[in-house]
Design a protein around this motif. Structure first.
Motif, PDB file in Angstrom:
ATOM      1  N   UNK A 191     -16.522  18.419 -12.463  1.00 28.79           N
ATOM      2  CA  UNK A 191     -17.057  17.743 -10.857  1.00 28.79           C
ATOM      3  C   UNK A 191     -17.031  15.543 -12.139  1.00 28.79           C
ATOM      4  N   UNK A 192     -15.694  15.607 -11.193  1.00 29.53           N
ATOM      5  CA  UNK A 192     -15.610  14.179 -11.456  1.00 29.53           C
ATOM      6  C   UNK A 192     -16.222  12.959 -10.114  1.00 29.53           C
ATOM      7  N   UNK A 193     -16.326  12.127  -9.801  1.00 32.50           N
ATOM      8  CA  UNK A 193     -16.200  10.999  -8.524  1.00 32.50           C
ATOM      9  C   UNK A 193     -14.572  10.720  -8.721  1.00 32.50           C
ATOM     10  N   UNK A 194     -14.310  11.249  -7.734  1.00 29.44           N
ATOM     11  CA  UNK A 194     -13.227  11.183  -6.801  1.00 29.44           C
ATOM     12  C   UNK A 194     -13.417   9.272  -5.638  1.00 29.44           C
ATOM     13  N   UNK A 195     -12.478   8.464  -6.526  1.00 24.15           N
ATOM     14  CA  UNK A 195     -12.706   7.261  -5.886  1.00 24.15           C
ATOM     15  C   UNK A 195     -11.771   7.027  -4.774  1.00 24.15           C
ATOM     16  N   UNK A 196     -12.083   5.710  -4.074  1.00 20.99           N
ATOM     17  CA  UNK A 196     -10.420   5.655  -3.219  1.00 20.99           C
ATOM     18  C   UNK A 196      -9.296   5.298  -3.613  1.00 20.99           C
ATOM     19  N   UNK A 197      -8.601   5.735  -2.742  1.00 12.15           N
ATOM     20  CA  UNK A 197      -6.974   5.036  -3.869  1.00 12.15           C
ATOM     21  C   UNK A 197      -6.581   3.722  -4.355  1.00 12.15           C
ATOM     22  N   UNK A 198      -6.096   3.031  -4.835  1.00  9.28           N
ATOM     23  CA  UNK A 198      -6.450   1.404  -4.323  1.00  9.28           C
ATOM     24  C   UNK A 198      -5.455   0.878  -3.895  1.00  9.28           C
ATOM     25  N   UNK A 199      -4.991   0.799  -2.880  1.00  9.28           N
ATOM     26  CA  UNK A 199      -4.248   0.305  -1.588  1.00  9.28           C
ATOM     27  C   UNK A 199      -5.981  -0.167  -0.877  1.00  9.28           C
ATOM     28  N   UNK A 228      -9.592   6.576 -22.628  1.00  8.98           N
ATOM     29  CA  UNK A 228      -8.846   5.367 -21.817  1.00  8.98           C
ATOM     30  C   UNK A 228      -8.495   5.826 -20.370  1.00  8.98           C
ATOM     31  N   UNK A 229      -8.506   4.768 -19.026  1.00  6.87           N
ATOM     32  CA  UNK A 229      -8.230   5.864 -17.679  1.00  6.87           C
ATOM     33  C   UNK A 229      -6.746   4.844 -18.115  1.00  6.87           C
ATOM     34  N   UNK A 230      -5.723   6.135 -16.939  1.00  5.30           N
ATOM     35  CA  UNK A 230      -4.077   6.038 -16.799  1.00  5.30           C
ATOM     36  C   UNK A 230      -4.336   4.548 -15.658  1.00  5.30           C
ATOM     37  N   UNK A 231      -4.642   3.765 -15.672  1.00  7.65           N
ATOM     38  CA  UNK A 231      -4.662   3.037 -14.322  1.00  7.65           C
ATOM     39  C   UNK A 231      -5.609   1.442 -14.848  1.00  7.65           C
ATOM     40  N   UNK A 232      -5.373   0.693 -13.264  1.00 11.93           N
ATOM     41  CA  UNK A 232      -4.811   0.613 -12.441  1.00 11.93           C
ATOM     42  C   UNK A 232      -3.718   0.946 -12.617  1.00 11.93           C
ATOM     43  N   UNK A 233      -2.903   1.080 -11.440  1.00 13.92           N
ATOM     44  CA  UNK A 233      -1.148   1.262 -10.941  1.00 13.92           C
ATOM     45  C   UNK A 233      -0.971  -0.179 -10.526  1.00 13.92           C
ATOM     46  N   UNK A 234      -0.251  -1.309 -10.700  1.00 19.28           N
ATOM     47  CA  UNK A 234      -0.609  -2.771 -10.353  1.00 19.28           C
ATOM     48  C   UNK A 234       1.377  -3.181 -10.396  1.00 19.28           C
ATOM     49  N   UNK A 235       1.983  -1.831  -9.733  1.00 18.69           N
ATOM     50  CA  UNK A 235       3.457  -2.222  -8.696  1.00 18.69           C
ATOM     51  C   UNK A 235       3.573  -2.467  -7.391  1.00 18.69           C
ATOM     52  N   UNK A 245       3.105   4.271  -3.173  1.00 21.15           N
ATOM     53  CA  UNK A 245       2.223   2.832  -2.606  1.00 21.15           C
ATOM     54  C   UNK A 245       0.876   3.370  -3.235  1.00 21.15           C
ATOM     55  N   UNK A 246      -0.002   4.644  -2.816  1.00 22.65           N
ATOM     56  CA  UNK A 246      -1.527   4.781  -3.016  1.00 22.65           C
ATOM     57  C   UNK A 246      -1.666   4.158  -3.833  1.00 22.65           C
ATOM     58  N   UNK A 247      -1.821   4.408  -5.311  1.00 26.44           N
ATOM     59  CA  UNK A 247      -2.555   3.847  -6.102  1.00 26.44           C
ATOM     60  C   UNK A 247      -2.522   2.193  -6.186  1.00 26.44           C
ATOM     61  N   UNK A 248      -1.113   1.736  -5.591  1.00 23.26           N
ATOM     62  CA  UNK A 248      -0.886   0.498  -5.822  1.00 23.26           C
ATOM     63  C   UNK A 248      -1.954  -0.112  -4.706  1.00 23.26           C
ATOM     64  N   UNK A 249      -2.217  -1.465  -5.440  1.00 18.43           N
ATOM     65  CA  UNK A 249      -2.691  -2.822  -4.190  1.00 18.43           C
ATOM     66  C   UNK A 249      -2.649  -3.266  -3.260  1.00 18.43           C
ATOM     67  N   UNK A 250      -1.255  -4.109  -3.448  1.00 19.52           N
ATOM     68  CA  UNK A 250      -0.637  -4.498  -2.205  1.00 19.52           C
ATOM     69  C   UNK A 250       0.832  -4.888  -2.298  1.00 19.52           C
ATOM     70  N   UNK A 251       0.982  -5.928  -1.550  1.00 13.99           N
ATOM     71  CA  UNK A 251       3.051  -6.261  -1.248  1.00 13.99           C
ATOM     72  C   UNK A 251       2.416  -7.712  -1.782  1.00 13.99           C
ATOM     73  N   UNK A 252       0.942  -8.291  -2.200  1.00 12.37           N
ATOM     74  CA  UNK A 252       0.748  -9.321  -3.189  1.00 12.37           C
ATOM     75  C   UNK A 252       0.912  -9.002  -4.377  1.00 12.37           C
ATOM     76  N   UNK A 253       1.741 -10.144  -5.239  1.00 12.35           N
ATOM     77  CA  UNK A 253       1.262 -10.487  -6.932  1.00 12.35           C
ATOM     78  C   UNK A 253      -0.720 -10.737  -6.905  1.00 12.35           C
ATOM     79  N   UNK A 254      -0.163 -12.002  -6.666  1.00 19.17           N
ATOM     80  CA  UNK A 254      -2.101 -12.086  -6.734  1.00 19.17           C
ATOM     81  C   UNK A 254      -3.138 -11.933  -6.294  1.00 19.17           C
ATOM     82  N   UNK A 255      -3.415 -10.951  -5.353  1.00 16.68           N
ATOM     83  CA  UNK A 255      -4.148  -9.957  -5.282  1.00 16.68           C
ATOM     84  C   UNK A 255      -4.038  -8.979  -6.124  1.00 16.68           C
TER      85      UNK A 255
END
Length: 330
Positions: A191-199, A228-235, A245-255
């Motif tokens: 068992x491992x904790x499942x975290x909220x997705x990147x978005x 090593x974690x294969x993440x974060x996804x930052x496209x 998209x659920x792995x990625x954060x945003x439309x905004x590059x700074x955020x």
């Protein structure tokens, strides 16, 4: 201001979040940001300096508020033309020639001299150590071993480093990387904790909270012998039908960049690390093994590469995963 280069009407330069406030409480937030957060990239020299981040002459209006629809003018500044940074052009020619151009000088092979990795204390000693490695051992280091390797924690993504007996005899331990970014993927019943997705995490606009969450993940990784974690996804979110998209954060590059830094910082806190992914322009999943993402140099510099640049310059990034597909023909 509109000058020789077209500009977006507004650019996010900073954000912060209050602590949880009780009725009647208040908190003063101080926001600081650099010129680089709203500089424009002059690709062809239309504004005077090719391949440079610049600020054009004019009046810059600084807005503040709770969201893009609820803002007020907090101040203005008259800024004279400024060149912030000139960079190398993004390469679009013969890849094989470029590889040869930047290939380091070959270290003559010596065969095994009995030197172990733990004996390496300087760059010269590292060269001496590497000189012992055969072509096969060098290939094993860069290739790694695939899904479910018996050398590392069961159910993880892969092993790298000491993947052969001869490499382990020289002191290279097998290191473990595991699929993220929404927690550890353990396909072994553990068992491992499942975290909220990147978005969802980016929607918090809360950097300390993200760092704290990934500090806990770092503890969990270390206890499971995952390096090593294969993440974060930052496209960047470019199209709503991108299946990742659920792995990625945003439309905004700074955020995106600041969220990535916060999570990488948390991962480093207890000895784990993160692998930014995937580099770069992986904005669709359909035919992702063969797609050619054709993106202009300015869009790449200001939008699609910005978060990668920020995370690498922060010093918390250990590694970067490449894409399967093609970027501007490469």
């Amino acid at each position: 201001p509109e000058g020789e280069l077209e500009k977006p009407s507004r650019v996010l330069t900073a954000f912060a979040k209050t602590s949880e406030l009780a009725p009647g409480d208040s908190e003063v937030l101080s926001l600081e940001f650099g010129f680089e957060t709203f500089a424009s990239f002059d690709t062809d020299g239309d504004a005077g300096n090719a391949n440079s981040f610049i600020l054009e002459d004019g009046l810059y209006r600084f807005m503040a508020g709770n969201n893009i629809h609820d803002i007020f003018e907090a101040g203005t500044a008259e800024i004279k033309y400024t060149v912030l940074e000139t960079v190398n052009p993004i390469y679009d020619g013969n890849v094989e020639a470029r590889i040869k151009q930047f290939m380091p000088e070959e270290i003559p092979q010596t065969g095994d001299k009995g030197m172990k990795l733990k004996d390496v204390k300087s760059e010269e000693e590292l060269k001496t150590f590497v000189a012992q490695l055969s072509d096969e051992e060098l290939s094993q280091i860069v290739r790694g071993e695939g899904m479910g390797s018996s050398l590392v924690t069961p159910g993880t993504a892969s092993a790298f480093g000491g993947v052969s007996k001869s490499l382990r005899a020289k002191g290279l331990v097998p290191c473990c990387c595991d699929d993220g970014p929404s927690g550890m993927r353990l396909d072994c019943g553990t068992k491992a904790f499942s975290l909220p997705n990147g978005t969802m995490l980016a929607c918090t606009f809360n950097l300390p909270l993200n760092e704290k969450l990934f500090t806990f993940l770092s503890m969990e990784m270390t206890s499971n012998k995952v390096d090593c974690l294969l993440g974060p996804g930052i496209n960047i979110h470019r199209h709503p039908l991108n299946g990742r998209n659920f792995e990625y954060f945003s439309e905004d590059p700074l955020l995106t960049g600041l969220m990535a830094i916060a999570q990488l910082k948390g991962l480093k806190s207890h000895g784990a690390g993160g692998c930014l992914k995937p580099f770069a322009g992986n904005n669709q999943e359909f035919h992702r093994h063969t797609v050619d993402s054709v993106i202009s140099p300015r869009a790449l510099r200001e939008i699609y590469l910005k978060a990668f640049e920020m995370a690498v310059k922060s010093g918390y990034c250990d590694s970067i995963m490449t894409t399967y597909g093609v970027l501007n023909g490469i």
